[in-house]
Design a protein around this motif. Structure first.
Motif, PDB file in Angstrom:
ATOM      1  N   VAL A 231       0.836  -1.203   0.000  1.00 35.68           N
ATOM      2  CA  VAL A 231       0.000   0.000   0.000  1.00 35.68           C
ATOM      3  C   VAL A 231       0.870   1.251   0.000  1.00 35.68           C
ATOM      4  CG1 VAL A 231      -1.716   1.308   1.298  1.00 35.68           C
ATOM      5  CG2 VAL A 231      -1.914  -1.165   1.136  1.00 35.68           C
ATOM      6  N   ALA A 232       1.896   1.251   0.867  1.00 37.40           N
ATOM      7  CA  ALA A 232       2.772   2.418   0.941  1.00 37.40           C
ATOM      8  C   ALA A 232       3.439   2.668  -0.411  1.00 37.40           C
ATOM      9  CB  ALA A 232       3.824   2.230   2.024  1.00 37.40           C
ATOM     10  N   GLY A 233       4.012   1.613  -0.993  1.00 33.91           N
ATOM     11  CA  GLY A 233       4.694   1.758  -2.279  1.00 33.91           C
ATOM     12  C   GLY A 233       3.728   2.226  -3.354  1.00 33.91           C
ATOM     13  N   ALA A 234       2.532   1.631  -3.388  1.00 30.88           N
ATOM     14  CA  ALA A 234       1.560   1.989  -4.421  1.00 30.88           C
ATOM     15  C   ALA A 234       1.151   3.455  -4.303  1.00 30.88           C
ATOM     16  CB  ALA A 234       0.330   1.087  -4.315  1.00 30.88           C
ATOM     17  N   MET A 235       0.943   3.918  -3.072  1.00 37.48           N
ATOM     18  CA  MET A 235       0.526   5.311  -2.887  1.00 37.48           C
ATOM     19  C   MET A 235       1.667   6.269  -3.216  1.00 37.48           C
ATOM     20  SD  MET A 235      -2.544   5.299  -2.263  1.00 37.48           S
ATOM     21  CE  MET A 235      -3.081   3.736  -2.848  1.00 37.48           C
ATOM     22  N   ILE A 236       2.864   5.943  -2.736  1.00 41.65           N
ATOM     23  CA  ILE A 236       4.020   6.814  -2.994  1.00 41.65           C
ATOM     24  C   ILE A 236       4.229   6.972  -4.492  1.00 41.65           C
ATOM     25  CG2 ILE A 236       6.547   6.863  -2.871  1.00 41.65           C
ATOM     26  CD1 ILE A 236       6.380   5.945  -0.044  1.00 41.65           C
ATOM     27  N   CYS A 237       3.908   5.936  -5.267  1.00 40.27           N
ATOM     28  CA  CYS A 237       4.058   6.032  -6.717  1.00 40.27           C
ATOM     29  C   CYS A 237       2.820   6.653  -7.364  1.00 40.27           C
ATOM     30  CB  CYS A 237       4.318   4.654  -7.318  1.00 40.27           C
ATOM     31  SG  CYS A 237       5.904   3.987  -6.820  1.00 40.27           S
ATOM     32  N   MET A 292      -5.023  10.430   1.705  1.00 35.04           N
ATOM     33  CA  MET A 292      -5.476  10.031   3.052  1.00 35.04           C
ATOM     34  C   MET A 292      -4.989   8.630   3.376  1.00 35.04           C
ATOM     35  SD  MET A 292      -7.667  12.448   4.257  1.00 35.04           S
ATOM     36  CE  MET A 292      -9.262  12.019   4.906  1.00 35.04           C
ATOM     37  N   ILE A 293      -5.091   7.713   2.402  1.00 31.38           N
ATOM     38  CA  ILE A 293      -4.624   6.344   2.639  1.00 31.38           C
ATOM     39  C   ILE A 293      -3.141   6.363   3.000  1.00 31.38           C
ATOM     40  CG2 ILE A 293      -4.233   4.072   1.582  1.00 31.38           C
ATOM     41  CD1 ILE A 293      -6.633   4.587  -0.199  1.00 31.38           C
ATOM     42  N   PHE A 294      -2.391   7.159   2.232  1.00 30.29           N
ATOM     43  CA  PHE A 294      -0.942   7.239   2.468  1.00 30.29           C
ATOM     44  C   PHE A 294      -0.637   7.762   3.869  1.00 30.29           C
ATOM     45  CE2 PHE A 294       2.830  10.013   2.341  1.00 30.29           C
ATOM     46  CZ  PHE A 294       3.786   9.054   2.140  1.00 30.29           C
ATOM     47  N   GLN A 295      -1.318   8.850   4.261  1.00 29.23           N
ATOM     48  CA  GLN A 295      -1.076   9.455   5.573  1.00 29.23           C
ATOM     49  C   GLN A 295      -1.384   8.463   6.687  1.00 29.23           C
ATOM     50  OE1 GLN A 295      -0.805  12.906   6.520  1.00 29.23           O
ATOM     51  NE2 GLN A 295      -0.670  13.863   4.542  1.00 29.23           N
ATOM     52  N   ASN A 296      -2.511   7.805   6.514  1.00 24.07           N
ATOM     53  CA  ASN A 296      -2.967   6.839   7.499  1.00 24.07           C
ATOM     54  C   ASN A 296      -1.911   5.746   7.677  1.00 24.07           C
ATOM     55  OD1 ASN A 296      -4.753   5.929   9.244  1.00 24.07           O
ATOM     56  ND2 ASN A 296      -6.233   5.143   7.771  1.00 24.07           N
ATOM     57  N   GLN A 297      -1.432   5.264   6.531  1.00 20.47           N
ATOM     58  CA  GLN A 297      -0.410   4.226   6.488  1.00 20.47           C
ATOM     59  C   GLN A 297       0.840   4.660   7.245  1.00 20.47           C
ATOM     60  OE1 GLN A 297      -1.014   1.437   4.607  1.00 20.47           O
ATOM     61  NE2 GLN A 297       0.808   0.541   5.507  1.00 20.47           N
ATOM     62  N   GLN A 298       1.310   5.885   6.927  1.00 19.01           N
ATOM     63  CA  GLN A 298       2.537   6.383   7.543  1.00 19.01           C
ATOM     64  C   GLN A 298       2.365   6.500   9.047  1.00 19.01           C
ATOM     65  OE1 GLN A 298       5.530   6.880   5.915  1.00 19.01           O
ATOM     66  NE2 GLN A 298       4.345   5.827   4.376  1.00 19.01           N
TER      67      GLN A 298
ATOM     68  N   LEU C 105       5.548  14.958   0.506  1.00 21.09           N
ATOM     69  CA  LEU C 105       6.328  13.859  -0.060  1.00 21.09           C
ATOM     70  C   LEU C 105       5.659  13.297  -1.298  1.00 21.09           C
ATOM     71  CD1 LEU C 105       7.291  11.806   3.115  1.00 21.09           C
ATOM     72  CD2 LEU C 105       8.489  13.698   2.056  1.00 21.09           C
ATOM     73  N   VAL C 106       4.340  13.284  -1.329  1.00 22.92           N
ATOM     74  CA  VAL C 106       3.636  12.676  -2.450  1.00 22.92           C
ATOM     75  C   VAL C 106       2.911  13.707  -3.319  1.00 22.92           C
ATOM     76  CG1 VAL C 106       3.341  10.396  -1.456  1.00 22.92           C
ATOM     77  CG2 VAL C 106       1.681  12.173  -0.939  1.00 22.92           C
ATOM     78  N   MET C 107       2.859  14.954  -2.845  1.00 24.30           N
ATOM     79  CA  MET C 107       2.109  15.975  -3.587  1.00 24.30           C
ATOM     80  C   MET C 107       2.690  16.148  -4.990  1.00 24.30           C
ATOM     81  SD  MET C 107      -0.419  17.899  -3.212  1.00 24.30           S
ATOM     82  CE  MET C 107      -0.688  17.750  -1.453  1.00 24.30           C
ATOM     83  N   PRO C 108       1.852  16.074  -6.028  1.00 21.38           N
ATOM     84  CA  PRO C 108       2.390  16.318  -7.376  1.00 21.38           C
ATOM     85  C   PRO C 108       3.061  17.693  -7.418  1.00 21.38           C
ATOM     86  CG  PRO C 108       0.180  15.421  -7.520  1.00 21.38           C
ATOM     87  CD  PRO C 108       0.437  15.668  -6.070  1.00 21.38           C
TER      88      PRO C 108
END
Lengths: 302, 386, 272
Positions: A231-237, A292-298, C105-108
């Motif tokens: 999930v983290a990798g998918a969101m970061i990308c 939001m998913i990413f933040q939650n994950q982190q 970190l992820v913001m376009p």
């Protein structure tokens, strides 16, 4: 710098630690978003800067509200180009993320299974390309992918292509996918590796001991336990790819529609700042859920 | 050389029966990792329904031996027979053994129920049967109410039980337990030891346990193999291991013991009498029963005696058919049920004597600085090769 | 986990994919031919061409200054932010604060760049060197915060408590004990911030003004016109600098890390 009770004499220094970065981010990260939102609701003007300021002083709240309009958004909704751009961006980001997962997972797994002594070196080797400029890495692919480029020469040399045939993927979506996978691979591999590396190897022994063959154990144990990394990798990308500009601009063709490119054109080409702002606001709305998913994950990882 | 030590626990001793076929046989097993030899040319037979312990300090090869039986490691040389069949090359997931891991290795993303069902699902058993077996196992370890919890929501003791239930669910021919109680606190550990014995007895399975805790091995096992540096030093029942260790290493590893260097003297020495052999322990004459000592006169030996076999008193013993020594009480260790007296002989050697505290502390007659007599019968000590 | 025999193959292919394009780019920077795909022999002519390209050199100088200043401010702010996240059990708006650290970190980049530009216009700052620096500081501080935070999470607090116990006030304890021990992470954060600033095209394009053209902007405008060996040359130099920097940092930080582990070990033994 311990807990409040542990350092009663720290005084104002204690609060500066929080306040300084907090204020900086409020000023240069949050405030710009509020401004972008307001500007997206204003009219285009010819003057420089090319928008009519919406907010002038706190007294003019009434004026401010009456001046707001949604014509930029209405325009975005009317012109199918924008909708297609958004959808195309999401599609390209989704496909790229899947490709990255397919390519990144075996690499991360192989790294996590490598002897402990060489793992730091492998991690370093994954990170190193990330330290070199994004632009340079994308640029490197132009020389490879263009019709008279190195890939053509290579395929001609080994006889897959005839001497006059050329690889026709430069300035297509395929080239964009190659560029994205290449540029974002470290971002996918590292979270996956982090999740796989801390997995307890005896769990796989236990599965094996209970009669589970290795390939099945992968799907029953390894993969489910690496899901946070996935999930983290998918969101970061996924999130930055959706707004990607450099890769579609340099490797993609005229038919490659991506919203980052559209925004850039609106801003630098057409100098329509309010419309560009509206494009950005909508992009942000599209990305709110993944962010939001990413933040939650982190936060969970911490 | 050991004399009979009375009835063995549960009157179960297939290893004494001449025709008995071993259930598991380790045959000339050697395991090397590069230059390091973890297990060296080892032979061992384990019988069906036996509760067998591998006991030794860390790094002695006991875990390696167990992992070879489970199939996680292949022996470098030799073979392992299970019910007469060579199992080398059979991957762990096809072996009829199950293991309880030291870390328990519970799958953190599955509920207790799913963990226990995992092994059964691999055999593609019908759903109903899996359900029944899981319930049965959870009942056995008294965790029925926790079926839907995840391992992270359980206490250490409960996790240990889940691990046990999971490894028992497939009814393995052999259950391997790797330091199964190591992570539990003392009280819980003792309770669980008896539960393990109960379960083993009820299900009639063969248990192989790896431990470095001698008390645990003594409590649960039918037989113990004491290991050191990749070889088995002694295989025997707990009582034999304790009362008749075959070498200094075993004597020293298990329990507390006084060891004195000595030389066998030809004639009966000191207070010796007919049927005894005299040993001169650097000036302290000791007599032992003839059948305990196979060494010839002049041989260097070690005389060993457990502290609880040494009696302590203020009066000189009148009975001349016992060994005796005279010294000063140097220190007293109060352990609650026992007190250990450190008695200093005139030549500064210390002999430990343990005495059960049958009366209250205030009544204890012997105290620091008292001159006391130590005595022990001829058959109380051991003669070990040096 | 037990390795599979395919693992070396996977790793070889993976690393080949990551490195071959960069290696090709470096090789062709020494190409005597102007045609990028034809090897015309070894030559350093593109390096000298690059050197005499005044516009390119000016851009490099701007980029270096932006990088050093923004990385330094970003490191200070990021370290403070990391301390706030790890050491302050709760303060008003902590959730929002950590959200503001992770979001950039992820913001376009197009969004970050455009929104900062509009801020600068709205408050009437002339765009140029300082606006680019502020923009870079804002997004690099978040990366530094993440790097330093992960180090702080494994930091042995009893060392600080020992210092406080021995009479060192909190601020002095931070500079005498905490900072030296987390320094490798802070240095790594600075390196990361510097290279991110060096690399950035999109945010710089939005926030820059006259006289503050950064190297990526310059490279981008030339790349749009086609691949030239001159660009290969400047790219090679950038890659070389970054590689040396990263390897040097990892060596020194490994040494410092070893020393740190030894020190903490000794300290703990002393405390026990």
């Amino acid at each position: 710098m311990a807990e409040v009770t542990a350092s009663p004499h720290a005084g104002p220094a204690r609060w500066l630690v929080v306040a300084v970065p907090y204020v900086w981010l409020l000023l240069f990260f949050v405030a710009p978003f509020l401004i972008i939102l307001k500007i997206s609701l204003s009219d285009t003007a010819i003057a420089m800067p090319p928008y009519t300021p919406v907010f002038e002083g706190f007294g003019a709240i009434g004026d401010f509200i009456s001046q707001l309009d949604f014509e930029n958004y209405a325009f975005l909704a009317e012109d199918p180009l924008y909708l297609r751009s958004y959808l195309s961006s999401l599609r390209i980001a989704a496909i790229s993320t899947c490709l990255l997962l397919f390519i990144g997972y075996p690499i991360a797994l192989a790294m996590a299974r490598a002897p402990t002594s060489i793992r730091p070196t492998l991690v370093m080797m994954v990170i190193l390309p990330f330290w070199t400029s994004f632009l340079i890495r994308v640029y490197a692919w132009i020389g490879i992918l263009k019709p008279e480029g190195l890939l053509t020469l290579l395929l001609q040399a080994i006889g897959i292509l005839g001497p006059t045939e050329q690889v026709q993927i430069f300035r297509t979506d395929t080239a964009v996918f190659i560029g994205i996978v290449y540029s974002y691979l470290p971002f996918m591999v590292l979270p996956l590796y982090a999740a796989l590396e801390k997995m307890d190897a005896t769990l796989l022994e236990a599965a094996s001991d209970l009669g589970c063959p290795p390939w099945k154990a992968f799907w029953k144990i390894t993969f489910p336990l690496s899901l946070p990394g996935v999930v983290a990798g998918a969101m970061i990308c996924f999130i930055p790819i959706t707004g990607e500009f450099v890769i579609p601009d340099l490797l993609g063709g005229a038919e490659t529609l991506m919203i980052g490119k559209t925004l850039w054109t609106e801003f630098f080409g057409n100098r329509d700042w309010p419309l560009a702002s509206a494009v950005a606001v909508l992009l942000l709305l599209v990305l709110v859920i993944p962010i939001m998913i990413f933040q939650n994950q982190q936060q969970k990882v911490r | 050389m050991a004399k009979s030590l009375g009835p063995v626990k549960r009157k179960f001793a297939p290893w004494t029966e001449p025709g008995a076929v071993p259930f598991i046989r380790f045959e000339n097993i050697t395991k090397r990792y590069g230059d390091f030899t973890a297990v060296s040319n080892l032979n061992l037979d384990i019988y069906e329904r036996e509760f067998f312990s591998l006991l030794g300090p860390s790094g002695c090869g006991k875990t390696t031996l167990m992992r070879m039986l489970a199939g996680f490691e292949e022996p470098t040389e030799g073979r392992i027979l299970l019910q007469g069949k060579d199992i080398s090359g059979v991957p762990p997931y096809r072996r009829p053994t199950n293991m309880m891991f030291q870390s328990y290795a519970l799958f953190p993303h599955m509920t207790v129920e799913k963990n226990v069902a995992f092994g059964l699902e691999q055999d593609n058993l019908p759903k109903g049967e899996i359900q029944t077996r899981v319930e049965e196992m959870l009942r056995l370890v008294k965790l029925e109410e926790f079926a839907k919890r995840k391992p992270g929501q359980l206490s250490g003791g409960q996790r240990q039980r889940v691990a046990l239930a999971r490894s028992l669910a497939k009814r393995p021919k052999v259950l391997l337990l790797d330091e199964p109680l190591g992570a539990l606190d003392r009280k819980l550990r003792e309770e669980t030891q008896f539960e393990l014995m109960d379960i083993q007895h009820t299900l009639g399975l063969t248990f192989l346990i790896v431990t470095h805790d001698q008390e645990e091995a003594m409590t649960v096992s039918d037989r113990i193999a004491v290991m050191d540096k990749g070889v088995i030093v002694q295989v025997a029942t707990p009582a034999e291991i304790y009362e008749a260790p075959n070498c200094r290493y075993v004597a020293d590893f298990i329990g507390d013991i006084n060891i004195m260097e000595g030389t066998v003297v030809s004639a009966s020495a000191g207070r010796g009498e007919a049927g005894t052999v005299g040993i001169d322990c650097d000036g302290l004459p000791v007599a032992v029963e003839q059948q305990q000592c196979t060494a010839a006169a002049g041989d260097k030996v070690a005389f060993a005696i457990r502290p609880e076999k040494v009696r302590i008193s203020l009066d000189q013993p009148v009975d001349t058919s016992v060994n005796a020594a005279y010294g000063e009480v140097w220190d007293i260790g109060y352990l609650g049920d026992f007190s250990v007296f450190l008695v200093k002989l005139p030549d500064d050697r210390i002999i430990r004597a343990a005495q059960a505290n049958v009366s209250r502390l205030v009544d204890r007659p012997i105290t620091f600085g008292d001159m006391v007599w130590l005595r022990w019968p001829h058959d109380a000590g051991l003669v070990l090769a040096r | 986990m037990k390795p599979s025999r395919f693992d070396p193959v996977v790793l070889t292919l993976g690393f080949a994919f990551l490195y071959i394009p960069i290696i090709i780019l470096v090789i062709y920077s020494f190409n005597a031919s102007r045609l990028v795909t034809v090897w015309g022999g070894f030559s350093l002519q593109w390096y000298s061409a690059m050197w005499s390209n005044q516009g390119l050199m000016d851009a490099a100088w701007v980029t270096a200054r932006v990088g050093v200043i923004s990385a330094t401010i970003g490191t200070i702010l990021g370290t403070l932010a990391a301390l706030a996240l790890v050491r302050y059990a709760r303060f008003p708006g902590k959730m929002a604060f950590s959200g503001m650290i992770y979001a950039p970190l992820v913001m376009p980049e197009v969004i970050t760049g455009l929104s900062l530009l509009l801020l600068f216009v709205a408050i009437g700052i002339d765009r140029g060197f300082w606006t680019v620096t502020i923009a870079h500081t804002t997004f690099t501080m978040c990366y530094v915060a993440i790097v330093v935070q992960s180090r702080l999470l494994t930091f042995d607090r009893s060392l600080e408590e020992a210092a406080l116990d021995l009479g060192s006030p909190p601020v002095r304890t931070f500079f005498k004990i905490t900072l030296p021990l987390i320094f490798p992470a802070v240095a790594a954060g600075w390196m990361l911030a510097f290279t991110l600033s060096l690399d950035d095209l999109v945010i710089a394009s939005f926030t820059t003004g006259p006289g503050a053209t950064t190297l990526p902007i310059k490279i981008y405008s030339q790349v749009r016109l086609g691949v030239t060996p001159e660009i290969n040359a400047i790219c090679t130099i950038l890659i070389g600098l970054v590689t040396i920097g990263v390897i040097a940092t990892s060596f020194t930080s490994k040494r410092t890390e070893l020393r740190r582990i030894r020190d903490e070990h000794v300290a703990q033994r002393g405390a026990a």
